[in-house]
Design a protein around this motif. Structure first.
Motif, PDB file in Angstrom:
ATOM      1  N   PRO A  74       0.828  -1.207   0.000  1.00 36.14           N
ATOM      2  CA  PRO A  74       0.000   0.000   0.000  1.00 36.14           C
ATOM      3  C   PRO A  74       0.861   1.255   0.000  1.00 36.14           C
ATOM      4  O   PRO A  74       1.989   1.253   0.491  1.00 36.14           O
ATOM      5  CB  PRO A  74      -0.804  -0.108   1.295  1.00 36.14           C
ATOM      6  CG  PRO A  74      -0.078  -1.082   2.139  1.00 36.14           C
ATOM      7  CD  PRO A  74       0.666  -2.010   1.216  1.00 36.14           C
ATOM      8  N   LEU A  75       0.306   2.323  -0.552  1.00 35.82           N
ATOM      9  CA  LEU A  75       1.005   3.611  -0.529  1.00 35.82           C
ATOM     10  C   LEU A  75       1.024   4.153   0.892  1.00 35.82           C
ATOM     11  O   LEU A  75       0.014   4.058   1.625  1.00 35.82           O
ATOM     12  CB  LEU A  75       0.298   4.618  -1.440  1.00 35.82           C
ATOM     13  CG  LEU A  75       0.327   4.343  -2.944  1.00 35.82           C
ATOM     14  CD1 LEU A  75      -0.503   5.397  -3.671  1.00 35.82           C
ATOM     15  CD2 LEU A  75       1.760   4.336  -3.468  1.00 35.82           C
ATOM     16  N   LEU A  76       2.140   4.738   1.279  1.00 33.55           N
ATOM     17  CA  LEU A  76       2.220   5.413   2.581  1.00 33.55           C
ATOM     18  C   LEU A  76       1.120   6.473   2.667  1.00 33.55           C
ATOM     19  O   LEU A  76       0.506   6.667   3.725  1.00 33.55           O
ATOM     20  CB  LEU A  76       3.605   6.047   2.756  1.00 33.55           C
ATOM     21  CG  LEU A  76       3.813   6.830   4.052  1.00 33.55           C
ATOM     22  CD1 LEU A  76       3.656   5.924   5.276  1.00 33.55           C
ATOM     23  CD2 LEU A  76       5.174   7.518   4.063  1.00 33.55           C
ATOM     24  N   VAL A 127       5.927   3.301  -0.925  1.00 40.80           N
ATOM     25  CA  VAL A 127       5.117   2.159  -0.511  1.00 40.80           C
ATOM     26  C   VAL A 127       5.647   1.520   0.764  1.00 40.80           C
ATOM     27  O   VAL A 127       6.839   1.583   1.071  1.00 40.80           O
ATOM     28  CB  VAL A 127       5.001   1.073  -1.619  1.00 40.80           C
ATOM     29  CG1 VAL A 127       4.414   1.647  -2.895  1.00 40.80           C
ATOM     30  CG2 VAL A 127       6.319   0.396  -1.880  1.00 40.80           C
ATOM     31  N   VAL A 128       4.711   0.921   1.495  1.00 42.43           N
ATOM     32  CA  VAL A 128       5.064   0.043   2.611  1.00 42.43           C
ATOM     33  C   VAL A 128       5.049  -1.361   2.009  1.00 42.43           C
ATOM     34  O   VAL A 128       3.996  -1.996   1.874  1.00 42.43           O
ATOM     35  CB  VAL A 128       4.058   0.187   3.771  1.00 42.43           C
ATOM     36  CG1 VAL A 128       4.341  -0.836   4.860  1.00 42.43           C
ATOM     37  CG2 VAL A 128       4.124   1.606   4.337  1.00 42.43           C
ATOM     38  N   ALA A 129       6.230  -1.810   1.601  1.00 37.30           N
ATOM     39  CA  ALA A 129       6.310  -3.037   0.813  1.00 37.30           C
ATOM     40  C   ALA A 129       6.159  -4.287   1.670  1.00 37.30           C
ATOM     41  O   ALA A 129       6.779  -4.397   2.730  1.00 37.30           O
ATOM     42  CB  ALA A 129       7.636  -3.082   0.057  1.00 37.30           C
ATOM     43  N   ASN A 130       5.315  -5.198   1.173  1.00 35.94           N
ATOM     44  CA  ASN A 130       5.205  -6.514   1.817  1.00 35.94           C
ATOM     45  C   ASN A 130       5.484  -7.640   0.814  1.00 35.94           C
ATOM     46  O   ASN A 130       5.351  -8.813   1.142  1.00 35.94           O
ATOM     47  CB  ASN A 130       3.842  -6.685   2.504  1.00 35.94           C
ATOM     48  CG  ASN A 130       2.685  -6.420   1.558  1.00 35.94           C
ATOM     49  OD1 ASN A 130       2.503  -7.141   0.589  1.00 35.94           O
ATOM     50  ND2 ASN A 130       1.912  -5.383   1.839  1.00 35.94           N
ATOM     51  N   ALA A 131       5.874  -7.263  -0.397  1.00 36.94           N
ATOM     52  CA  ALA A 131       6.288  -8.269  -1.379  1.00 36.94           C
ATOM     53  C   ALA A 131       7.414  -7.705  -2.236  1.00 36.94           C
ATOM     54  O   ALA A 131       7.452  -6.503  -2.529  1.00 36.94           O
ATOM     55  CB  ALA A 131       5.116  -8.679  -2.257  1.00 36.94           C
ATOM     56  N   ARG A 132       8.340  -8.569  -2.588  1.00 38.04           N
ATOM     57  CA  ARG A 132       9.491  -8.196  -3.406  1.00 38.04           C
ATOM     58  C   ARG A 132       9.524  -9.130  -4.623  1.00 38.04           C
ATOM     59  O   ARG A 132       9.500 -10.353  -4.452  1.00 38.04           O
ATOM     60  CB  ARG A 132      10.755  -8.368  -2.558  1.00 38.04           C
ATOM     61  CG  ARG A 132      12.044  -8.021  -3.252  1.00 38.04           C
ATOM     62  CD  ARG A 132      13.233  -8.435  -2.370  1.00 38.04           C
ATOM     63  NE  ARG A 132      14.375  -8.698  -3.182  1.00 38.04           N
ATOM     64  CZ  ARG A 132      15.475  -7.939  -3.209  1.00 38.04           C
ATOM     65  NH1 ARG A 132      15.583  -6.917  -2.407  1.00 38.04           N
ATOM     66  NH2 ARG A 132      16.465  -8.228  -4.017  1.00 38.04           N
TER      67      ARG A 132
END
Ligand SMILES: Nc1nc2c(c(=O)[nH]1)N[C@H]1C(S)=C(S)[C@@H](COP(=O)(O)O)O[C@H]1N2
Ligand SMILES: [Mo]
Length: 163
Positions: A74-76, A127-132
């Motif tokens: 999700p976007l910050l 983004v608050v990344a939870n996947a790479r």
């Protein structure tokens, strides 16, 4: 120190040990959104995964050349808007006064400003990344596309303090 800042500090201090404990007991990370907001909250990984996500491409220059990685989350901006930043009373339009301190589990912290991520301003897809590269990550990472150096790429992101 302003009372509100003191309260935010207390809140973050009281939540930090809980977050540290959680990473020991459970692999699922959480993110605290606190500070100058109407609705401080702790967002779980499941909640982050359920939010509309953006995917950003990050290029890193190494001795092997330029490497591209994509990060998704999700976007910050979305998270911050949901928490509703509050301005100081009597200061008119305070929407653009806010800054953020994004903090990692180890205490490492970097600052951003709301003007960087407001879609009407710079609109950076932070983004608050939870996947790479499409694979779920065990920890969260703040990703600031366009940065030439990765110093604002906060790994093990645990808190965003709105100031
Ligand atoms: N939590 C945390 N995030 C951090 C740092 C850190 O010390 N702690 N160092 C930053 C710096 S200076 C760089 S260059 C990158 C390196 O990213 P990597 O260690 O994941 O490759 O992480 C950034 N994010
Ligand atoms: Mo660095």
């Amino acid at each position: 120190m302003r009372r509100s800042a003191w309260l935010a500090g207390l809140l973050l201090a009281s939540l930090a040990p809980a977050a540290a404990q959680e990473s020991v007991n459970s692999p699922a990370p959480t993110l605290v959104i606190a500070g100058q907001v109407a609705h401080p909250r702790t967002v779980t990984l499941a909640e982050l995964q359920a939010m509309p996500a953006a995917t950003v491409d990050v290029a890193t220059t190494t001795s092997a050349g330029v490497q591209h990685v994509t990060y998704t989350g999700p976007l910050l901006w979305t998270l911050v808007q949901a928490a509703q930043p509050v301005g100081e009373p009597g200061r008119g339009n305070t929407a653009l006064q806010h800054t953020f301190l994004a903090r990692g589990q180890d205490g490492y912290a970097v600052a951003l400003s709301i003007g960087e991520i407001d879609p009407r301003m710079e609109g950076k897809q932070v983004v608050v990344a939870n996947a790479r590269d499409g694979q779920p990550m065990a920890t969260l990472r703040l990703v600031v596309p366009g940065d030439l150096h990765a110093a604002r790429s906060v790994r093990d992101l645990v808190a965003v303090e709105v100031r």
